[in-house]
Enzyme design. Structure first.
Site, PDB file in Angstrom:
ATOM      1  N   TYR A 183      -1.945  -0.541  10.578  1.00 38.81           N
ATOM      2  CA  TYR A 183      -1.634  -1.528   9.689  1.00 38.81           C
ATOM      3  C   TYR A 183      -0.670  -0.589   8.745  1.00 38.81           C
ATOM      4  CZ  TYR A 183      -3.182  -1.813   4.680  1.00 38.81           C
ATOM      5  OH  TYR A 183      -3.709  -2.252   2.904  1.00 38.81           O
ATOM      6  N   LYS A 225       2.282  -3.105   7.072  1.00 42.43           N
ATOM      7  CA  LYS A 225       2.901  -3.686   5.738  1.00 42.43           C
ATOM      8  C   LYS A 225       3.961  -2.806   5.438  1.00 42.43           C
ATOM      9  CE  LYS A 225       0.207  -4.696   3.051  1.00 42.43           C
ATOM     10  NZ  LYS A 225       0.012  -5.695   2.320  1.00 42.43           N
ATOM     11  N   THR A 247       0.617  -1.155  -0.244  1.00 46.29           N
ATOM     12  CA  THR A 247       0.051  -0.180   0.264  1.00 46.29           C
ATOM     13  C   THR A 247       1.046   0.979   0.185  1.00 46.29           C
ATOM     14  OG1 THR A 247      -1.174   1.167   1.333  1.00 46.29           O
ATOM     15  CG2 THR A 247       0.244   0.131   2.201  1.00 46.29           C
ATOM     16  N   ASP A 248       0.267   2.078  -0.473  1.00 46.12           N
ATOM     17  CA  ASP A 248       0.854   3.590  -0.252  1.00 46.12           C
ATOM     18  C   ASP A 248       1.267   4.486   0.644  1.00 46.12           C
ATOM     19  OD1 ASP A 248      -1.763   4.042  -0.108  1.00 46.12           O
ATOM     20  OD2 ASP A 248      -1.953   5.729  -1.853  1.00 46.12           O
ATOM     21  N   GLU A 249       0.398   3.618   2.333  1.00 52.09           N
ATOM     22  CA  GLU A 249       0.447   4.220   3.159  1.00 52.09           C
ATOM     23  C   GLU A 249       1.678   3.900   4.004  1.00 52.09           C
ATOM     24  OE1 GLU A 249      -3.836   2.380   5.699  1.00 52.09           O
ATOM     25  OE2 GLU A 249      -4.775   2.938   3.250  1.00 52.09           O
TER      26      GLU A 249
HETATM   27  P1  NAD Z   1      -8.989  -8.424   2.271  1.00 50.94           P
HETATM   28  O1  NAD Z   1      -9.761  -7.384   3.339  1.00 50.94           O
HETATM   29  O2  NAD Z   1     -10.695  -7.604   1.484  1.00 50.94           O
HETATM   30  O3  NAD Z   1      -8.638  -9.372   2.027  1.00 50.94           O
HETATM   31  C1  NAD Z   1      -7.991 -10.347   2.548  1.00 50.94           C
HETATM   32  C2  NAD Z   1      -7.811 -11.254   2.612  1.00 50.94           C
HETATM   33  O4  NAD Z   1      -6.730 -11.901   3.332  1.00 50.94           O
HETATM   34  C3  NAD Z   1      -9.276 -12.245   2.669  1.00 50.94           C
HETATM   35  O5  NAD Z   1     -10.079 -13.195   1.844  1.00 50.94           O
HETATM   36  C4  NAD Z   1      -9.150 -12.756   3.942  1.00 50.94           C
HETATM   37  O6  NAD Z   1      -9.417 -14.207   3.965  1.00 50.94           O
HETATM   38  C5  NAD Z   1      -7.318 -13.168   3.623  1.00 50.94           C
HETATM   39  N1  NAD Z   1      -6.463 -13.536   5.040  1.00 50.94           N
HETATM   40  C6  NAD Z   1      -6.728 -12.816   5.922  1.00 50.94           C
HETATM   41  N2  NAD Z   1      -5.631 -13.309   7.658  1.00 50.94           N
HETATM   42  C7  NAD Z   1      -5.111 -14.376   6.376  1.00 50.94           C
HETATM   43  C8  NAD Z   1      -4.410 -15.451   6.797  1.00 50.94           C
HETATM   44  N3  NAD Z   1      -3.733 -15.538   8.207  1.00 50.94           N
HETATM   45  N4  NAD Z   1      -3.868 -16.281   6.067  1.00 50.94           N
HETATM   46  C9  NAD Z   1      -4.776 -16.735   4.562  1.00 50.94           C
HETATM   47  N5  NAD Z   1      -5.874 -15.802   4.398  1.00 50.94           N
HETATM   48  C10 NAD Z   1      -6.005 -14.644   4.860  1.00 50.94           C
HETATM   49  O7  NAD Z   1      -8.055  -6.877   1.853  1.00 50.94           O
HETATM   50  P2  NAD Z   1      -7.727  -6.086  -0.243  1.00 50.94           P
HETATM   51  O8  NAD Z   1      -8.495  -5.082   0.469  1.00 50.94           O
HETATM   52  O9  NAD Z   1      -8.596  -7.648  -0.731  1.00 50.94           O
HETATM   53  O10 NAD Z   1      -6.481  -5.951   0.051  1.00 50.94           O
HETATM   54  C11 NAD Z   1      -4.950  -7.587  -0.485  1.00 50.94           C
HETATM   55  C12 NAD Z   1      -4.354  -6.931  -0.145  1.00 50.94           C
HETATM   56  O11 NAD Z   1      -3.783  -5.601  -0.825  1.00 50.94           O
HETATM   57  C13 NAD Z   1      -3.843  -6.636   1.189  1.00 50.94           C
HETATM   58  O12 NAD Z   1      -2.084  -7.117   0.718  1.00 50.94           O
HETATM   59  C14 NAD Z   1      -4.152  -5.140   1.328  1.00 50.94           C
HETATM   60  O13 NAD Z   1      -2.828  -4.337   2.014  1.00 50.94           O
HETATM   61  C15 NAD Z   1      -3.421  -4.382  -0.370  1.00 50.94           C
HETATM   62  N6  NAD Z   1      -3.017  -3.075  -0.163  1.00 50.94           N
HETATM   63  C16 NAD Z   1      -4.706  -2.993  -0.029  1.00 50.94           C
HETATM   64  C17 NAD Z   1      -5.718  -1.682  -0.738  1.00 50.94           C
HETATM   65  C18 NAD Z   1      -7.092  -1.355  -0.686  1.00 50.94           C
HETATM   66  O14 NAD Z   1      -7.200   0.145  -1.215  1.00 50.94           O
HETATM   67  N7  NAD Z   1      -8.215  -2.773  -0.253  1.00 50.94           N
HETATM   68  C19 NAD Z   1      -4.547  -0.331  -1.494  1.00 50.94           C
HETATM   69  C20 NAD Z   1      -3.278  -1.358  -1.641  1.00 50.94           C
HETATM   70  C21 NAD Z   1      -2.818  -2.226  -1.633  1.00 50.94           C
HETATM   71  P1  TYD Z   2     -10.483   3.604   4.247  1.00 51.09           P
HETATM   72  O1  TYD Z   2     -11.491   3.229   3.264  1.00 51.09           O
HETATM   73  O2  TYD Z   2     -10.681   3.285   5.441  1.00 51.09           O
HETATM   74  O3  TYD Z   2      -9.527   3.679   3.808  1.00 51.09           O
HETATM   75  P2  TYD Z   2      -8.219   4.221   4.411  1.00 51.09           P
HETATM   76  O4  TYD Z   2      -8.183   4.274   5.985  1.00 51.09           O
HETATM   77  O5  TYD Z   2      -7.285   2.961   4.091  1.00 51.09           O
HETATM   78  O6  TYD Z   2      -7.598   5.287   3.555  1.00 51.09           O
HETATM   79  O7  TYD Z   2     -10.492   5.086   4.569  1.00 51.09           O
HETATM   80  C1  TYD Z   2     -10.720   6.275   3.212  1.00 51.09           C
HETATM   81  C2  TYD Z   2     -11.131   7.284   3.685  1.00 51.09           C
HETATM   82  O8  TYD Z   2     -12.377   7.884   4.096  1.00 51.09           O
HETATM   83  C3  TYD Z   2      -9.938   7.428   5.082  1.00 51.09           C
HETATM   84  O9  TYD Z   2      -9.761   9.605   4.987  1.00 51.09           O
HETATM   85  C4  TYD Z   2     -11.250   7.245   5.989  1.00 51.09           C
HETATM   86  C5  TYD Z   2     -12.139   8.215   6.125  1.00 51.09           C
HETATM   87  N1  TYD Z   2     -13.371   7.197   6.413  1.00 51.09           N
HETATM   88  C6  TYD Z   2     -14.908   7.679   7.083  1.00 51.09           C
HETATM   89  O10 TYD Z   2     -14.703   9.301   6.503  1.00 51.09           O
HETATM   90  N2  TYD Z   2     -15.671   7.342   7.639  1.00 51.09           N
HETATM   91  C7  TYD Z   2     -15.564   6.205   7.845  1.00 51.09           C
HETATM   92  O11 TYD Z   2     -16.335   5.304   8.029  1.00 51.09           O
HETATM   93  C8  TYD Z   2     -14.778   5.169   7.343  1.00 51.09           C
HETATM   94  C9  TYD Z   2     -14.752   3.929   7.509  1.00 51.09           C
HETATM   95  C10 TYD Z   2     -13.616   6.280   5.759  1.00 51.09           C
END
Ligand code: NAD
Ligand code: TYD
Length: 353
Positions: A160, A164, A135-137
């Protein structure tokens, strides 16, 4: 079984949001690959996300936990993967604030388990590669201007992003210390179908459908750079195949939005789609206590992946948001299922080993 496949790929976290789109893309596009999806099916994992491809002959689901060293070692020994795309993680910042340890376990220990098992395969197979999805975070927060590049210093602020960042460092260290071929990509906020309704966009869509309050943290003056999940899956496909070992790629949507502007847009589109009076969804907006350590702004400079690999987002935010809302409106059963504990228990039991 599997003798006719040219390659086998392990995708971890394939039952989750982004992972399911990556699994679908690989299973449908690369018939010559045997695609394994390893997932623990936590609250965030749902096999219903993959109903359409689960019977494909090049797809295999393995239920298991990446923190279970013995299980991971056995699975790697048995299947001799040619590559790993690692997405399994605890992924929600708010949960990491209340339960940081589970983020350390899955995101750090789980990743190191996979790295150790990968080293053994890399010794036998010079073409083996480990691709870590991040992630960019990890770069922390930006002020009102500037962009994150691959050279931005790591400065994680939430449990988080700290977990990461740690996993990214371990991946890189395994490359430097043991010569493990790896790639890392750091992506901005994703949105799209199949995202669990705890992140901003799907939570607010779900709440609007159910006429529940929309909790905007602080004054909503936080900025995120939004990318449609299918564009991310395309980038992952490209980096896995064309990316250079030892490199990091930033992936972003060139699409910054302030939370409050995004929420107002979402409300307007939802009013239209639900045939409700203009302004009815906006009335649900409730300003609530801010998230502790809330990062002001994320924005990605994605010029490296664009210049070196030719990737660009294909969908505008308006298109992507429209498609996302349409998907949630057409899949309200999915929303009911993922928010109901009984259903998740049912799926978990089916795959107990
Ligand atoms: P998600 O929470 O939707 O899915 C995570 C998956 O991992 C789930 O299916 C869960 O069952 C599985 N999992 C969790 N713990 C586990 C374990 N101990 N063993 C095996 N499986 C396990 O997440 P996502 O949003 O699809 O993100 C996927 C990846 O991309 C993550 O690594 C996240 O850090 C990264 N990412 C997400 C975003 C975003 O905006 N969602 C952005 C950048 C990077
Ligand atoms: P989120 O979807 O949790 O992603 P991230 O924190 O990883 O960026 O949140 C996106 C933005 O929205 C973040 O600035 C927090 C805000 N947010 C709210 O204002 N209310 C909410 O209920 C949630 C879940 C997020």
């Amino acid at each position: 079984m599997g003798g006719h496949f040219q390659k086998s790929i392990l995708i971890t976290g394939g039952a989750g949001f982004i992972g399911s789109h990556v699994v679908r893309r690989f299973v449908s596009k690369y018939k010559e690959y045997r695609v394994f999806n390893l997932d623990a099916l936590t609250y965030a994992g749902n096999l219903e996300n993959l109903n359409d491809i689960e019977h494909e002959s090049n797809y295999t689901f393995i239920k298991g936990d990446i923190t279970d060293t013995e299980f991971i070692n056995i699975t790697f020994d048995q299947n001799k993967f040619d590559g790993v795309i690692h997405l399994a993680a605890e992924s929600h910042v708010d949960r990491s604030i209340t339960d940081p340890l589970s983020f350390v376990k899955t995101n750090v220990l789980g990743t190191v388990n996979l790295l150790n098992a990968s080293l053994k395969l890399a010794k036998q197979n010079p073409n083996f590669k480990f691709y870590h999805i991040s992630t960019d975070e990890v770069y922390g927060a930006l002020g009102e201007t500037g962009l994150f590049s691959e050279n931005s210093p790591y400065s994680p602020n939430s449990p988080y992003s700290a977990s990461k960042a740690s996993s990214d460092h371990f991946v890189r260290a395994y490359g430097e210390t043991y010569g493990l071929p790896y790639m890392i990509s750091n992506c901005s906020n994703n949105y799209g179908p199949n995202q669990f309704p705890e992140k901003l966009i799907p939570l607010f869509i779900n709440n609007i459908i159910r006429d529940k309050p929309l909790p905007v943290y602080g004054h909503g003056n936080y900025t995120r750079d939004w990318l449609y999940v299918i564009d991310h899956a395309m980038a992952i496909d490209l980096v896995y195949h064309e990316g250079k070992a030892g490199e990091t790629y930033n992936i972003g949507g060139f699409n910054e939005r302030k939370n409050i502007d995004l929420v107002e847009l979402l409300c307007k589109v939802m009013d239209k789609k639900l045939d409700r009076a203009n302004g009815s969804s906006e009335k649900l907006i409730t300003f609530v206590k801010d998230r502790p350590g809330h990062d002001l702004r994320y924005a990605i400079d994605a010029s490296k992946i664009k210049n070196e690999l030719g990737w660009e987002p294909t969908v505008t935010f308006e298109q992507g948001l429209g498609q996302t809302i349409d998907w949630y409106l057409a899949n309200q059963e999915w929303l009911d299922h993922v928010t109901s504990g009984d259903y998740r228990e049912y799926y978990k039991k089916q795959y107990q080993h």
